[in-house]
Design an enzyme around this catalytic site. Structure first.
Site, PDB file in Angstrom:
ATOM      1  N   SER A  42       5.856  -4.037   5.109  1.00  0.00           N
ATOM      2  CA  SER A  42       4.881  -5.085   4.747  1.00  0.00           C
ATOM      3  C   SER A  42       5.495  -6.469   4.767  1.00  0.00           C
ATOM      4  O   SER A  42       4.791  -7.462   4.944  1.00  0.00           O
ATOM      5  CB  SER A  42       4.314  -4.798   3.349  1.00  0.00           C
ATOM      6  OG  SER A  42       3.629  -3.567   3.369  1.00  0.00           O
ATOM      7  N   HIS A 102       4.990  -7.395  -8.021  1.00  0.00           N
ATOM      8  CA  HIS A 102       5.843  -7.845  -6.915  1.00  0.00           C
ATOM      9  C   HIS A 102       5.333  -9.155  -6.355  1.00  0.00           C
ATOM     10  O   HIS A 102       4.177  -9.539  -6.554  1.00  0.00           O
ATOM     11  CB  HIS A 102       5.942  -6.771  -5.815  1.00  0.00           C
ATOM     12  CG  HIS A 102       4.738  -6.670  -4.923  1.00  0.00           C
ATOM     13  ND1 HIS A 102       4.829  -6.574  -3.559  1.00  0.00           N
ATOM     14  CD2 HIS A 102       3.420  -6.633  -5.211  1.00  0.00           C
ATOM     15  CE1 HIS A 102       3.619  -6.484  -3.043  1.00  0.00           C
ATOM     16  NE2 HIS A 102       2.752  -6.496  -4.025  1.00  0.00           N
ATOM     17  N   GLN A 113       5.825   2.552  -0.177  1.00  0.00           N
ATOM     18  CA  GLN A 113       6.816   2.756   0.881  1.00  0.00           C
ATOM     19  C   GLN A 113       8.166   3.037   0.220  1.00  0.00           C
ATOM     20  O   GLN A 113       8.470   2.431  -0.809  1.00  0.00           O
ATOM     21  CB  GLN A 113       6.884   1.519   1.778  1.00  0.00           C
ATOM     22  CG  GLN A 113       5.613   1.343   2.630  1.00  0.00           C
ATOM     23  CD  GLN A 113       5.481  -0.070   3.152  1.00  0.00           C
ATOM     24  OE1 GLN A 113       6.243  -0.472   4.026  1.00  0.00           O
ATOM     25  NE2 GLN A 113       4.539  -0.820   2.603  1.00  0.00           N
ATOM     26  N   HIS A 161      10.072  -8.428  -0.470  1.00  0.00           N
ATOM     27  CA  HIS A 161       9.510  -8.428  -1.832  1.00  0.00           C
ATOM     28  C   HIS A 161      10.569  -8.753  -2.885  1.00  0.00           C
ATOM     29  O   HIS A 161      11.747  -8.424  -2.717  1.00  0.00           O
ATOM     30  CB  HIS A 161       9.009  -7.029  -2.220  1.00  0.00           C
ATOM     31  CG  HIS A 161       8.184  -6.293  -1.221  1.00  0.00           C
ATOM     32  ND1 HIS A 161       6.846  -5.992  -1.427  1.00  0.00           N
ATOM     33  CD2 HIS A 161       8.499  -5.755  -0.010  1.00  0.00           C
ATOM     34  CE1 HIS A 161       6.395  -5.297  -0.380  1.00  0.00           C
ATOM     35  NE2 HIS A 161       7.355  -5.143   0.482  1.00  0.00           N
ATOM     36  N   CYS A 179       0.162 -10.450  -1.104  1.00  0.00           N
ATOM     37  CA  CYS A 179      -0.489  -9.187  -1.423  1.00  0.00           C
ATOM     38  C   CYS A 179      -1.714  -9.488  -2.295  1.00  0.00           C
ATOM     39  O   CYS A 179      -1.700 -10.436  -3.065  1.00  0.00           O
ATOM     40  CB  CYS A 179       0.486  -8.285  -2.199  1.00  0.00           C
ATOM     41  SG  CYS A 179      -0.265  -6.763  -2.804  1.00  0.00           S
TER      42      CYS A 179
HETATM   43  N1  LIG Z   1      -1.636   1.314  -5.835  1.00  0.00           N
HETATM   44  C1  LIG Z   1      -1.565   1.876  -4.633  1.00  0.00           C
HETATM   45  N2  LIG Z   1      -1.127   3.085  -4.453  1.00  0.00           N
HETATM   46  N3  LIG Z   1      -2.050   1.151  -3.590  1.00  0.00           N
HETATM   47  C2  LIG Z   1      -1.749   1.540  -2.217  1.00  0.00           C
HETATM   48  C3  LIG Z   1      -0.333   1.094  -1.933  1.00  0.00           C
HETATM   49  C4  LIG Z   1       0.009   1.408  -0.494  1.00  0.00           C
HETATM   50  C5  LIG Z   1       1.516   1.231  -0.301  1.00  0.00           C
HETATM   51  N4  LIG Z   1       1.872  -0.186  -0.313  1.00  0.00           N
HETATM   52  C6  LIG Z   1       3.182  -0.508  -0.347  1.00  0.00           C
HETATM   53  O1  LIG Z   1       4.078   0.320  -0.301  1.00  0.00           O
HETATM   54  C7  LIG Z   1       3.534  -1.984  -0.458  1.00  0.00           C
HETATM   55  C8  LIG Z   1       4.424  -2.208  -1.685  1.00  0.00           C
HETATM   56  C9  LIG Z   1       3.485  -2.636  -2.778  1.00  0.00           C
HETATM   57  C10 LIG Z   1       2.218  -3.211  -2.105  1.00  0.00           C
HETATM   58  C11 LIG Z   1       2.358  -2.851  -0.679  1.00  0.00           C
HETATM   59  C12 LIG Z   1       1.646  -3.253   0.405  1.00  0.00           C
HETATM   60  C13 LIG Z   1       0.344  -3.966   0.459  1.00  0.00           C
HETATM   61  C14 LIG Z   1       0.405  -5.337   1.140  1.00  0.00           C
HETATM   62  O2  LIG Z   1       1.016  -5.166   2.374  1.00  0.00           O
HETATM   63  P1  LIG Z   1       0.223  -4.588   3.662  1.00  0.00           P
HETATM   64  O3  LIG Z   1      -0.422  -3.286   3.254  1.00  0.00           O
HETATM   65  O4  LIG Z   1      -0.780  -5.644   4.099  1.00  0.00           O
HETATM   66  O5  LIG Z   1       1.332  -4.400   4.653  1.00  0.00           O
HETATM   67  N5  LIG Z   1      -0.389  -4.081  -0.745  1.00  0.00           N
HETATM   68  C15 LIG Z   1      -1.083  -3.005  -1.149  1.00  0.00           C
HETATM   69  O6  LIG Z   1      -0.950  -1.897  -0.693  1.00  0.00           O
HETATM   70  C16 LIG Z   1      -2.068  -3.267  -2.270  1.00  0.00           C
HETATM   71  N6  LIG Z   1      -3.197  -2.321  -2.173  1.00  0.00           N
HETATM   72  C17 LIG Z   1      -1.332  -3.041  -3.548  1.00  0.00           C
HETATM   73  C18 LIG Z   1      -2.211  -3.277  -4.750  1.00  0.00           C
HETATM   74  C19 LIG Z   1      -2.966  -4.464  -4.833  1.00  0.00           C
HETATM   75  C20 LIG Z   1      -3.742  -4.671  -5.970  1.00  0.00           C
HETATM   76  C21 LIG Z   1      -3.766  -3.711  -6.998  1.00  0.00           C
HETATM   77  C22 LIG Z   1      -3.000  -2.544  -6.878  1.00  0.00           C
HETATM   78  C23 LIG Z   1      -2.226  -2.331  -5.745  1.00  0.00           C
HETATM   79  C24 LIG Z   1       1.931   1.875   0.983  1.00  0.00           C
HETATM   80  N7  LIG Z   1       2.307   3.144   0.889  1.00  0.00           N
HETATM   81  O7  LIG Z   1       1.950   1.222   2.000  1.00  0.00           O
END
Ligand SMILES: N=C(N)NCCC[C@H](NC(=O)[C@@H]1CCC/C1=C\[C@H](COP(=O)(O)O)NC(=O)[C@@H](N)Cc1ccccc1)C(N)=O
Length: 161
Positions: free
Chosen positions: A152, A57, A129, A155, A111
């Site tokens: 967040s 994304h 989410q 996207h 991100c």
């Molecule tokens: N692989 C997983 N399970 N990692 C946990 C995801 C948590 C999830 N995140 C989201 O839904 C959004 C959409 C994609 C990224 C994201 C948000 C944020 C940026 O937004 P912010 O939190 O500052 O608001 N980036 C992340 O979380 C990063 N760790 C994603 C990532 C980065 C590098 C490698 C793998 C995953 C949530 N339930 O909040």
């Protein structure tokens, strides 16, 4: 036959048949429904929903983001409208190219996945989410989403597996 519809069960991410009139819910195709009729039911797209996907994304945060800070900018102050305008610009530059998507995600995504060209790895239902999950799970492999809004920010999503 009173109208059945297809729904997705909780975090197991398995589709089932529900009949609002009788309040019946069954895992298997109700008797008397042909394959063709099932495909026409409301929610039929849930039957082909994958269990896990891999996606990349490009996230543009704004002042209303739940965490208005990123590796690119310590304090993100742009408005949501400006973030959407910015993402539209990237969307037209990407123009369907997976390489351009990764290049722009690496340079501009708010991100931490930016360093991997936006790659989030493989994830199942219940991890991201809901608006993000629903958009990613509805994509075919290789397909890009339109702009998706979450807490967040905004996207663009590319499903890769
Ligand atoms: N692989 C997983 N399970 N990692 C946990 C995801 C948590 C999830 N995140 C989201 O839904 C959004 C959409 C994609 C990224 C994201 C948000 C944020 C940026 O937004 P912010 O939190 O500052 O608001 N980036 C992340 O979380 C990063 N760790 C994603 C990532 C980065 C590098 C490698 C793998 C995953 C949530 N339930 O909040």
């Amino acid at each position: 036959m009173s109208q059945w519809e297809i729904r997705m069960s909780g975090s197991r991410g398995v589709a089932y048949f529900y009949n609002p009139a009788t309040k019946a819910s069954v895992w298997e195709t109700p008797d008397g429904l042909t394959e063709e009729e099932v495909k026409k039911l409301p929610g039929a797209e849930l039957l082909t929903r994958p269990v896990k996907v891999r996606a990349s994304h490009l996230l543009v945060k704004h002042s209303g983001s739940r965490n208005p800070s990123s590796w690119r900018q310590a304090k993100i102050t742009c408005s949501k409208a400006e973030a959407i305008e910015t993402l539209r610009k990237y969307q037209s530059q990407i123009n369907g190219s997976h390489e351009r998507f990764a290049e722009l995600a690496k340079e501009y995504s708010d991100c931490s996945s930016a360093r991997m060209g936006g790659d989030l790895g493989v994830f199942g239902s219940g991890q991201m989410q809901k608006p993000f999950e629903n958009a990613a799970f509805a994509l075919k492999i290789g397909e890009m989403s339109d702009i998706v809004e979450t807490e967040s920010g905004v996207h663009l999503i590319l499903r890769t597996e």
